[in-house]
Design an enzyme around this catalytic site. Sequence first.
Site, short mmCIF file in Angstrom:
data_model
loop_
_atom_site.label_atom_id
_atom_site.label_comp_id
_atom_site.label_asym_id
_atom_site.label_seq_id
_atom_site.Cartn_x
_atom_site.Cartn_y
_atom_site.Cartn_z
N ASP A 131 0.87 -1.18 0.00
CA ASP A 131 0.00 0.00 0.00
C ASP A 131 0.90 1.23 0.00
O ASP A 131 1.38 1.66 1.06
CB ASP A 131 -0.88 0.03 1.26
N ARG A 139 4.14 2.72 3.14
CA ARG A 139 4.97 1.78 3.89
C ARG A 139 6.45 2.12 3.73
O ARG A 139 7.23 1.99 4.66
CB ARG A 139 4.73 0.33 3.43
N ARG A 196 -7.17 11.16 1.33
CA ARG A 196 -6.51 10.17 0.46
C ARG A 196 -7.05 10.19 -0.97
O ARG A 196 -6.52 9.48 -1.82
CB ARG A 196 -6.66 8.77 1.07
N LYS A 225 -8.77 1.42 -5.93
CA LYS A 225 -9.52 1.05 -4.73
C LYS A 225 -10.33 2.26 -4.25
O LYS A 225 -10.01 3.40 -4.61
CB LYS A 225 -8.57 0.56 -3.63
N HIS A 226 -11.43 2.04 -3.52
CA HIS A 226 -12.02 0.79 -3.02
C HIS A 226 -13.39 0.67 -3.68
O HIS A 226 -14.32 1.33 -3.26
CB HIS A 226 -12.18 0.83 -1.52
N HIS A 238 -12.56 -0.36 8.31
CA HIS A 238 -11.65 -1.09 9.21
C HIS A 238 -12.36 -1.51 10.49
O HIS A 238 -11.88 -2.40 11.20
CB HIS A 238 -10.45 -0.22 9.56
N ASP A 308 -10.44 -6.25 -0.55
CA ASP A 308 -9.77 -5.54 0.52
C ASP A 308 -9.48 -6.58 1.60
O ASP A 308 -10.00 -7.70 1.56
CB ASP A 308 -10.65 -4.41 1.05
#
Length: 401
Positions: A131, A139, A196, A225-226, A238, A308
């Site tokens: 990601d 990351r 985002r 995504k998403h 989440h 996901d």
Amino acid sequence: MSSIAVMLTALVLGGCTPAHDADVTRASNGSDTEHHGLLPVPEPAHGPAPPAADFARQAVDRMTISEKVGAVLMLHLPGTDQTALAHFVEANELSGVILMGDNMPEPSIDGLQTVTSGLADDDLPPLVAIDQEGGVVERVRPDPGKPARELASLPPEATEESFRARAELLRSLGVNVNFGIVADVTDDPSSFIRSRVLGAEPTAASDRVARAVAGEQGRVRSTLKHFPGHGVAAGDSHSSIPSTGITLDQWRDSAAKPFAAGIDAGAELVMMGHLRFDAIDPAPASMSARWHEVLREELGFDGVIVSDDLNMLPASGAPEFADAVTNAVNSLNAGTDLLLFVGGVEPQTLRQGLIAAAETGAIDGRRLDEAAERVLALRRGLAASDGVLVHCDASCRRAIG
């Protein structure tokens, strides 16, 4: 060498003729076979290697159920031990792994290339995903591109430049799939995904999503995504199952547009969100045959559909999503090709549960084959894009048949 490696070596050193040709007989029981007469030929005498889809079809015809299950899984293993990561992929027959923050070596990101080096495969590379959106979700640090919150107010060209730089970095570190292009769109400042998105309204977001795909092309495989769009469903997937009451026509006029633009630009993967559009289907999109149909039929997407993180569903607290195997079965049957789990499951328990489901018919056999073919074709395309040439002579074809 594992049985799947033996089988694929026969195909790869071959580049055999498509499965419908008369001299290639399909195995009907999915069992392992012996292969002989393999001749690597530097200069192919019978034309170019078959397309990745033909290669994948032949490979799946010869796979066991266990191998097919592994082919539709992408899991996560914490740590920076390259040997452990390579063993994890091989032992579980996985098509890929997702790298998270706990896979990032310190103090330098250059060490990630060592971590991923054990996953290299010239013939059928595993998918190594990350990601790397830039900004809130990244990351690898430092990220060379600008984050979405800045790109959303800059000309679209800036998005292409940022994603090109990002993709070049990832490729140099051994990553070949980026779960990094947020095609959601929202102007709601209270939305958890607002910072985002690449635009607050569909047209602007669409232009930048297409540019992001263009920047990544030829460097890493792009993921949108998403789907069908987190921006129109309030809540954070989440910890809940966000829902919305908008109709399909309303969706077509808004949230659909960035996804359509990214697909037209050539994105190879689309990630299904755990989102409910109650007026269209009460099931989350990641388990909705209707939403998979819309993605395939209306938007014309023919690449790999990835879920996901399926480990997010139990976090919603809804009892119907408490079991990982059930979630995976429902997602696969709905049309997902690649099942993503970031922790939360024991790999062997998950695999054995899916194998049992396939053996009893709880997983549709044709759907499992279709999913495995798509994922293997994506992987084979990674090899082909690196200039791998393959060939199979007549004795090779007879052995495989």
